[in-house]
Design an enzyme around this catalytic site. Structure first.
Site, PDB file in Angstrom:
ATOM      1  N   LYS A 116       0.838  -1.216   0.000  1.00 38.09           N
ATOM      2  CA  LYS A 116       0.000   0.000   0.000  1.00 38.09           C
ATOM      3  C   LYS A 116       0.862   1.251   0.000  1.00 38.09           C
ATOM      4  O   LYS A 116       0.594   2.181  -0.751  1.00 38.09           O
ATOM      5  CB  LYS A 116      -0.885   0.005   1.257  1.00 38.09           C
ATOM      6  CG  LYS A 116      -1.929  -1.068   1.295  1.00 38.09           C
ATOM      7  CD  LYS A 116      -2.734  -0.983   2.572  1.00 38.09           C
ATOM      8  CE  LYS A 116      -3.871  -0.026   2.405  1.00 38.09           C
ATOM      9  NZ  LYS A 116      -4.852  -0.482   1.416  1.00 38.09           N
ATOM     10  N   GLU A 200      -4.114   7.989   8.015  1.00 32.42           N
ATOM     11  CA  GLU A 200      -4.853   8.829   7.060  1.00 32.42           C
ATOM     12  C   GLU A 200      -6.008   9.541   7.753  1.00 32.42           C
ATOM     13  O   GLU A 200      -6.498   9.069   8.782  1.00 32.42           O
ATOM     14  CB  GLU A 200      -5.468   7.965   5.948  1.00 32.42           C
ATOM     15  CG  GLU A 200      -4.485   7.302   5.028  1.00 32.42           C
ATOM     16  CD  GLU A 200      -5.193   6.464   3.970  1.00 32.42           C
ATOM     17  OE1 GLU A 200      -4.535   6.063   3.010  1.00 32.42           O
ATOM     18  OE2 GLU A 200      -6.416   6.188   4.119  1.00 32.42           O
ATOM     19  N   HIS A 235     -16.169  -5.720   3.548  1.00 33.85           N
ATOM     20  CA  HIS A 235     -15.214  -5.596   2.453  1.00 33.85           C
ATOM     21  C   HIS A 235     -15.442  -6.619   1.343  1.00 33.85           C
ATOM     22  O   HIS A 235     -14.573  -6.830   0.517  1.00 33.85           O
ATOM     23  CB  HIS A 235     -13.762  -5.690   2.968  1.00 33.85           C
ATOM     24  CG  HIS A 235     -13.524  -4.755   4.100  1.00 33.85           C
ATOM     25  ND1 HIS A 235     -13.598  -3.390   3.934  1.00 33.85           N
ATOM     26  CD2 HIS A 235     -13.295  -4.967   5.414  1.00 33.85           C
ATOM     27  CE1 HIS A 235     -13.401  -2.815   5.111  1.00 33.85           C
ATOM     28  NE2 HIS A 235     -13.227  -3.731   6.018  1.00 33.85           N
ATOM     29  N   ARG A 291      -5.501  -7.291 -11.640  1.00 30.57           N
ATOM     30  CA  ARG A 291      -6.169  -8.487 -12.182  1.00 30.57           C
ATOM     31  C   ARG A 291      -7.487  -8.051 -12.821  1.00 30.57           C
ATOM     32  O   ARG A 291      -7.907  -6.909 -12.627  1.00 30.57           O
ATOM     33  CB  ARG A 291      -6.453  -9.464 -11.047  1.00 30.57           C
ATOM     34  CG  ARG A 291      -7.470  -8.901 -10.065  1.00 30.57           C
ATOM     35  CD  ARG A 291      -7.810  -9.819  -8.912  1.00 30.57           C
ATOM     36  NE  ARG A 291      -8.891  -9.269  -8.115  1.00 30.57           N
ATOM     37  CZ  ARG A 291      -8.730  -8.405  -7.119  1.00 30.57           C
ATOM     38  NH1 ARG A 291      -7.525  -7.978  -6.813  1.00 30.57           N
ATOM     39  NH2 ARG A 291      -9.759  -7.938  -6.433  1.00 30.57           N
TER      40      ARG A 291
HETATM   41  C1  MV4 Z   1     -10.664   4.186   4.211  1.00 33.20           C
HETATM   42  C2  MV4 Z   1     -11.953   4.468   4.736  1.00 33.20           C
HETATM   43  C3  MV4 Z   1     -12.167   5.716   5.306  1.00 33.20           C
HETATM   44  N1  MV4 Z   1     -11.163   6.620   5.379  1.00 33.20           N
HETATM   45  N2  MV4 Z   1      -9.698   5.119   4.283  1.00 33.20           N
HETATM   46  C4  MV4 Z   1     -11.591  -0.409   3.204  1.00 33.20           C
HETATM   47  C5  MV4 Z   1     -10.743  -1.425   2.594  1.00 33.20           C
HETATM   48  C6  MV4 Z   1      -9.612  -0.729   1.990  1.00 33.20           C
HETATM   49  N3  MV4 Z   1      -9.693  -0.918   0.574  1.00 33.20           N
HETATM   50  C7  MV4 Z   1      -9.719   0.709   2.328  1.00 33.20           C
HETATM   51  N4  MV4 Z   1     -10.983   0.865   3.017  1.00 33.20           N
HETATM   52  C8  MV4 Z   1     -11.331   2.041   3.574  1.00 33.20           C
HETATM   53  N5  MV4 Z   1     -10.383   2.988   3.647  1.00 33.20           N
HETATM   54  C9  MV4 Z   1      -9.948   6.297   4.867  1.00 33.20           C
HETATM   55  N6  MV4 Z   1      -8.959   7.203   4.964  1.00 33.20           N
HETATM   56  C10 MV4 Z   1     -12.966   3.487   4.627  1.00 33.20           C
HETATM   57  C11 MV4 Z   1     -12.647   2.283   4.063  1.00 33.20           C
HETATM   58  C12 MV4 Z   1     -13.711   1.309   3.951  1.00 33.20           C
HETATM   59  C13 MV4 Z   1     -14.222   0.992   2.689  1.00 33.20           C
HETATM   60  C14 MV4 Z   1     -13.697   1.596   1.553  1.00 33.20           C
HETATM   61  C15 MV4 Z   1     -14.251   1.249   0.333  1.00 33.20           C
HETATM   62  C16 MV4 Z   1     -15.270   0.304   0.249  1.00 33.20           C
HETATM   63  C17 MV4 Z   1     -15.776  -0.276   1.364  1.00 33.20           C
HETATM   64  C18 MV4 Z   1     -15.258   0.070   2.608  1.00 33.20           C
HETATM   65  C19 MV4 Z   1     -15.752  -0.544   3.765  1.00 33.20           C
HETATM   66  C20 MV4 Z   1     -15.231  -0.213   4.972  1.00 33.20           C
HETATM   67  C21 MV4 Z   1     -14.201   0.715   5.078  1.00 33.20           C
END
Ligand code: MV4
Length: 667
Positions: A116, A200, A235, A291
């Site tokens: 990441k 973040e 997720h 992918r």
């Molecule tokens: C975040 C967020 C809120 N704020 N970053 C979830 C998995 C990973 N791909 C990153 N994710 C998130 N990052 C910040 N700064 C909330 C999530 C998140 C989320 C993001 C996209 C789709 C579904 C989600 C479900 C829970 C949390």
């Protein structure tokens, strides 16, 4: 173009890749585990190679066995699908070293996007917007705490080696920072063997918007617009659509160009997805997936492109089929992932044989990508996806309505599914209005997963008539087999000298016992049911259906039997009943009391109760990790824990008794 390719995957994506390969005249080789010997992807391939026992690590993750199968079968290239080895840089390298083509990005691109913080550094350099935060190498607590204060609370601590939401901690205030940092580090070390973190700004109601990119590896790259995948649960994506509701042309272009810049920055080849997290007018890079994604069909339906064909063309050295200015959005597409899982048991994966599977194949503007057919077993070894159902229409509302109707017209019997949950989601007014964000399912859980309605009298009556119809058919068959087919002992038509036949049936539904008495003779029926009595006439039972006039209503239902289990697909939707064994055999369902067993093989990762503890219905007792997901074992009723048989870290087999439990009297 290739002459022959090997697909290193199973299920719907393997079948889907084969569909395009066949259309292009490319021969296909399937690989399969012992459990998948009769699976669709094996039957649909030109050749198939057994690569090992069911567990993925002994079959679909065994890169050397897959490469050996490709070499032995004369395949020139390997398509990894998604999941399994699709983002494994070492496997991509081993494929190339074996003189084969890996249909995907170069190993270096996979590696670059695997971390990441490395991915974020690359994106920053390419001018892609990042969530305000810190992703540097220094990891001492004091510095991280200062960075958190600079960013401004609430902040999110993420594992640098993480993904998919694992190892994320929300920190509301500075006072909590130290403890949450320690927890995030422990979890990251445990899950990824790497305790580095990044910090973040926490976005409270984000949307997940991802851009499909395609690079030719020679410096050219296009974007095929965006998908909105905000409807997720833990997720796991549930519903995906393209284009994103509320997206403006300017923002689409800005995100597309940022995604292409990111892909070009790493010399990307093949299909890739740049994921953004969006809030209000802002969007920020989240991660890049190297992918083809599960949800790629929605992009194919709005652009009219076959992304697997693009993959095969580009991997065989051809240029991108279209230039950016030739790509257009036409209409709207939405996909639902149909899973064998139980929304009423916290979406626990459900196994079972697909005794009946009717999906809306063949409807206009509807696509079903599936890797199973009626009679297949949903196995505990693999992801329990049954199918992806995708609908297209000129406008979003039409696409949602078409998909909802298609799902409402579908039926899956033999394994619990999320079918009704998906249909409710697609009909939910807030979703239809486009108010989607990643917290949607959590917020609307009660409306999306209502308690199961008990079988009503109509359903019980139809079930009883179906049972009688089965018995009559069995009796006729027995008579036909006997030497004396017209013996009165074979008759079940209820004819007795001035006497009706009386049959007592008892249906079980969880803890509920529902007695049904049927008196019948000469074509008329009177049923005594829990809610009163009903007359029935013009009863037409056949092997899979029952039709009858109940009172004033002409009703029909599909009835699927499996021994004492019946599924009635009728006015109430799908209702599962068990016919009580008149000889007093044990009920098939363990019910609320007694034993709480592991629904599948897994590892105990948390125990929340002790022996002798009193608990309320639904209280969390234990958490299992299985099939990449956490599964909560909850109290089936108010009662007492009488034994806890496993501790965190223990591995358990399917069916192992985890907890002994005594329901409180009368509960
Ligand atoms: C975040 C967020 C809120 N704020 N970053 C979830 C998995 C990973 N791909 C990153 N994710 C998130 N990052 C910040 N700064 C909330 C999530 C998140 C989320 C993001 C996209 C789709 C579904 C989600 C479900 C829970 C949390």
């Amino acid at each position: 173009m290739f002459r022959k390719i090997l697909i290193a995957n199973r299920g719907e994506i393997a079948c889907r890749v084969m569909r395009t390969a066949r259309r292009l005249g490319v021969r296909t080789v399937a690989v399969h585990s012992e459990a998948d010997a009769g699976a669709q992807h094996v039957l649909q391939a030109d050749e198939a190679v057994l690569i090992g026992p069911p567990p993925p690590r002994e079959s679909y993750l065994k890169g050397d066995a897959i490469i050996a199968a490709a070499l032995a079968s004369g395949a020139e290239a390997i398509h990894p699908g998604y999941g399994f080895l699709s983002e494994n840089a070492a496997f991509a390298e081993a494929v190339a070293e074996a003189g084969l083509i890996f249909i995907g990005p170069p190993a270096a691109a996979i590696r670059a996007m695997g971390s990441k913080s490395e991915a974020k550094a690359l994106m920053e350099k390419a001018g892609v917007p990042l969530v305000p935060g810190y992703h540097g190498a220094a990891q001492d607590e004091a510095l991280l705490a200062r960075e958190a204060a600079r960013i401004g609370y609430p902040v999110l601590i993420k594992a640098s080696a993480g993904g998919g939401g694992k190892g994320m901690r929300v920190v509301e205030t500075a006072a909590d920072f130290g403890a949450q940092l320690a927890g995030a580090r422990r979890e990251a070390k445990g899950a990824f063997g790497d305790d580095r973190v990044l910090v973040e700004k926490y976005l409270t109601r984000p949307r997940h918007i991802e851009v499909q990119v395609f690079g030719d590896g020679q410096g050219d790259c296009v974007y095929l617009f965006e998908r909105d995948c905000s409807l997720q649960r833990r997720h796991q994506k549930v519903i995906e659509e393209a284009p994103a509701p509320g997206m403006t042309a300017e923002r689409r272009r800005a995100m597309g160009e940022a995604a292409v810049a990111a892909a070009k920055a790493i010399g990307y080849q093949g299909a890739g997805t740049v994921e953004f997290i969006a809030e209000g007018e802002d969007f920020y890079f989240m991660e890049m997936n190297t992918r083809l994604q599960v949800e790629h069909p929605v992009t194919e339906l709005i652009t009219g492109q076959d992304l697997v064909e693009w993959q095969l063309l580009v991997a065989s050295g051809r240029p991108l089929p279209l230039k950016q200015e030739q790509l257009r959005i036409h209409g709207h597409a939405v996909e639902a992932r149909l899973y064998a899982e139980d929304p009423r048991k916290d979406f626990l994966p459900a196994t079972g044989r697909l005794l009946h599977l009717s999906l809306p194949e063949g409807l206009p503007d509807l696509r079903v990508d599936s890797g199973v057919v009626e009679g297949d077993e949903i196995s505990v070894h693999y992801d329990p996806m049954i199918a992806k159902v995708i609908a297209w229409d000129e406008e979003r509302r039409g696409a949602l309505a078409r998909l909802a109707a298609a799902l409402e017209g579908s039926a899956v019997v033999g394994s619990t599914t999320n079918l009704e949950f998906l249909a409710r989601l697609l009909r939910h007014p807030d979703f239809v209005a486009g108010a989607v964000d990643t917290g949607f399912i959590g917020r609307h859980r009660a409306a999306l997963v209502p308690p199961a309605a008990p079988a009503d009298d109509t359903t019980l009556a139809l079930a009883a008539l179906a049972v009688l119809g089965d018995r009559a058919a069995e009796a006729r068959a027995a008579a036909a087999r006997s030497g004396d087919p017209y013996s009165p002992w074979h008759s079940t038509d209820g004819w007795r000298l001035n006497l009706d036949t009386r049959v007592e049936l008892v249906f079980l539904e969880g803890e509920r016992r529902a007695p049904v008495t049927v008196r019948y003779g000469a074509g008329h029926y009177r049923l005594a049911l829990p809610g009163g009595s009903l007359t029935a006439s013009a009863v037409r039972p056949d092997a899979a259906r029952i039709e009858a006039t109940l009172g004033e209503r002409r009703l029909k239902a599909r009835v699927v039997r499996d021994g004492r289990l019946l599924w009635v697909l009728g006015p109430q939707g799908l209702v599962r009943l068990e016919l009580e064994d008149p000889h007093g055999g044990e009920a098939l369902d363990a019910g609320a009391g007694g034993r709480l067993v592991a629904p599948m093989p897994g590892k105990v990762i948390a125990v929340s109760v002790a022996e002798g503890q009193d608990v309320a219905k639904g209280a969390l007792l234990m958490i299992l990790e299985a099939m990449k997901m956490e599964h909560s074992i909850v109290a089936p009723a108010e009662g007492r824990v009488t034994a806890v048989r496993y501790a965190p870290g223990d591995l358990v087999k399917e069916g192992a008794e985890l907890i002994s439990f005594e329901a409180k009297e009368g509960k």
